[in-house]
Design an enzyme around this catalytic site. Structure first.
Site, mmCIF file in Angstrom:
data_model
loop_
_atom_site.group_PDB
_atom_site.id
_atom_site.type_symbol
_atom_site.label_atom_id
_atom_site.label_comp_id
_atom_site.label_asym_id
_atom_site.label_seq_id
_atom_site.Cartn_x
_atom_site.Cartn_y
_atom_site.Cartn_z
ATOM 1 N N SER A 117 0.810 -1.207 0.000
ATOM 2 C CA SER A 117 0.000 0.000 0.000
ATOM 3 C C SER A 117 0.846 1.260 0.000
ATOM 4 O O SER A 117 1.864 1.347 0.698
ATOM 5 C CB SER A 117 -0.920 0.012 1.228
ATOM 6 O OG SER A 117 -1.571 1.268 1.354
ATOM 7 N N CYS A 118 0.402 2.276 -0.743
ATOM 8 C CA CYS A 118 1.071 3.582 -0.713
ATOM 9 C C CYS A 118 0.908 4.237 0.647
ATOM 10 O O CYS A 118 1.595 5.226 0.950
ATOM 11 C CB CYS A 118 0.504 4.496 -1.793
ATOM 12 S SG CYS A 118 -1.258 4.901 -1.606
ATOM 13 N N SER A 119 0.007 3.725 1.475
ATOM 14 C CA SER A 119 -0.248 4.298 2.800
ATOM 15 C C SER A 119 0.528 3.590 3.901
ATOM 16 O O SER A 119 0.390 3.941 5.079
ATOM 17 C CB SER A 119 -1.747 4.233 3.109
ATOM 18 O OG SER A 119 -2.499 4.897 2.128
#
Length: 467
Positions: free
Chosen positions: A248-250
């Site tokens: 995830s980019c998060s």
């Protein structure tokens, strides 16, 4: 012998998509749009298909893990369906007698969705649901490794469409094999671009000449202050950092810990599967052996990552992720950027103000506009971060990966694409959601005049500054 133009098949796809969308809009209704969205959602959420898509994604991309992708496919889609359940996307959106304005929902047309290999089923499903909910057709351009997952997903969607008599041409993909030329041609031939993934694709989307909504790079930085519940923070970071092997980019990429609790937090991390590593240079050399992030590390299970980093026997058995002590920020310190792996940069700061400065520097290096996190018992510090950091989201006392893209325990829209505002070079700072797939027409009627006097506007100013 005449060469075959590889773009001809794509042209046919776009023509069919445009014709299908025109019919869909002309014969549309809220019930039809809702039913099509439900069909797409069930295509990915049905348990047997969900597992098949998750297994195929890991097999063909080599990224993430099956169980977490099953969870992601299910929860992201379920949350999205909750968000859009009562959204009005057909007919009259609002009718205001006071302003004389009636707003009517209108689709964008043909949506071109560029999607990454990190979420080769969940992201396109999210795009497709939003598109058909709002009366659009959609053509998906997967990354090369994401082609098999996209093909399988579209097959499941078309099976569901057949059950309800819906037009399969509403949901298509770029004919494989994919290429930059085909993706660019889709960007130019569609009516709205939605782009998630590499910043190269984002740049192309935003310069293609077609209206585009694209998202920036992630590099989430999280502060642990002296008031934090350290055990809870450590467990939340573990759960978030390790989920789907940090695809995830998060996912948290850096943690900045206030000195007063550094030793205690390191102990809490150890209790939650995190191992601290001191040798920054060795880790950098192993992660970027040829100047590029190693495929043996990106989004891999913990045991494989540990072996690739040369840490076998050097970290405790059962280690789920590593935290590398680091001081520097910027191009000379690759660990200060996004790593797409179970590797965390660990910074220390003498106090909260210094932690904010470190976080700002990291975000300015990479990830500006995306998100930062805070573990603290002092809620006022979230406001300090919100004013000081170039970020669209401040996540407070939550697992970052789960919170940023929508959670059943916060109010963020469910999404796999996070806009980063002007800080990240994006047109939106919001989580991409259904409203980005919809436009409107306004009927404007005459109303009684509402012209103010000069005194109404300037009385306070004149009193202070004079005329």
């Amino acid at each position: 012998m005449t060469a075959i133009d590889p773009l001809v098949d794509l042209d046919h796809v776009i023509v069919r998509s445009r014709a299908a969308q025109a019919r869909y809009e002309a014969e549309g209704s809220q019930a039809r749009y809702d039913r099509a969205a439900q069909a797409v959602a069930w295509a990915i959420m049905e348990p047997t298909r969900n597992r098949a898509l998750a297994e195929l994604a890991v097999e063909t991309t080599g990224l993430g893990n099956v169980n977490d992708k099953i969870i992601k496919n299910h929860r992201k889609t379920l949350g999205l369906m909750r968000d859009i359940k009562d959204a009005v996307t057909w007919g009259v959106i609002s009718d205001d007698a006071a302003t004389g304005i009636t707003e009517i929902a209108r689709p964008m047309g043909v949506v071109g969705a560029i999607v990454p290999s990190t979420n080769p089923a969940a992201t396109p499903a999210n795009n497709i649901i939003n598109a058909v909910k709002c009366g659009n057709s959609i053509v998906v351009a997967p990354s090369p490794k994401g082609v098999p997952s996209c093909q399988a997903l579209l097959g499941y969607i078309h099976t569901e469409f057949a059950k309800i008599g819906e037009d399969p041409d509403l949901v298509q993909m770029v004919p494989p094999p994919g290429s930059k030329d085909k993706t660019h041609a889709l960007m130019q031939g569609c009516d709205k671009i939605v782009c998630t993934g590499s910043q190269n694709n984002v740049h192309r989307a935003q310069t293609a000449g077609t209206p585009a909504v694209a998202v920036g790079a992630g590099n989430a930085t999280v502060i642990i202050d002296e008031t934090a519940d350290l055990a809870a923070a450590a467990e939340k970071i573990r759960a978030s950092k390790c989920f789907d092997n940090a695809t995830s980019c998060s996912s948290e990429n850096a943690v900045v810990v206030v000195d007063a609790v550094l030793e205690a937090f390191v102990e809490a991390m150890a209790g939650a599967g995190g191992a601290v590593v001191e040798d920054e240079a060795a880790i950098v050399a192993a992660m970027w052996p040829d100047g590029h992030l190693s495929r043996q590390v990106i989004a891999q299970d913990a045991d494989r990552m540990i072996s690739a980093l040369g840490l076998d026997g050097k970290v405790p058995e059962g280690t789920e992720y590593i935290a590398v002590r680091i001081e520097g920020i910027g191009p000379g310190h690759p660990l200060s950027g996004e790593k797409l792996s179970r590797v965390l940069a660990l910074y220390c700061a003498p106090d909260f103000d210094a932690a904010v400065e470190t976080t700002r520097a990291i975000q300015r290096h990479q990830g500006a506009g995306h998100s930062v996190g805070l573990h603290s018992s002092d809620d006022s510090r979230a406001m300090i971060l919100a004013r000081a950091i170039p970020t669209s989201r401040v996540i407070v006392n939550q697992p970052h990966t789960f919170a940023v893209g929508g959670s059943f325990t916060n109010g963020m829209p469910f999404s796999l694409s996070m806009g980063c505002g002007s800080w990240g070079g994006n047109t939106t700072h919001e989580n991409l959601h259904w409203r980005h797939y919809l436009q409107s027409t306004r009927i404007v009627r005459e109303i009684p005049p509402r012209e103010p006097s000069l005194e109404d506007i300037f009385a306070g100013y004149w009193e202070e500054a004079g005329k």
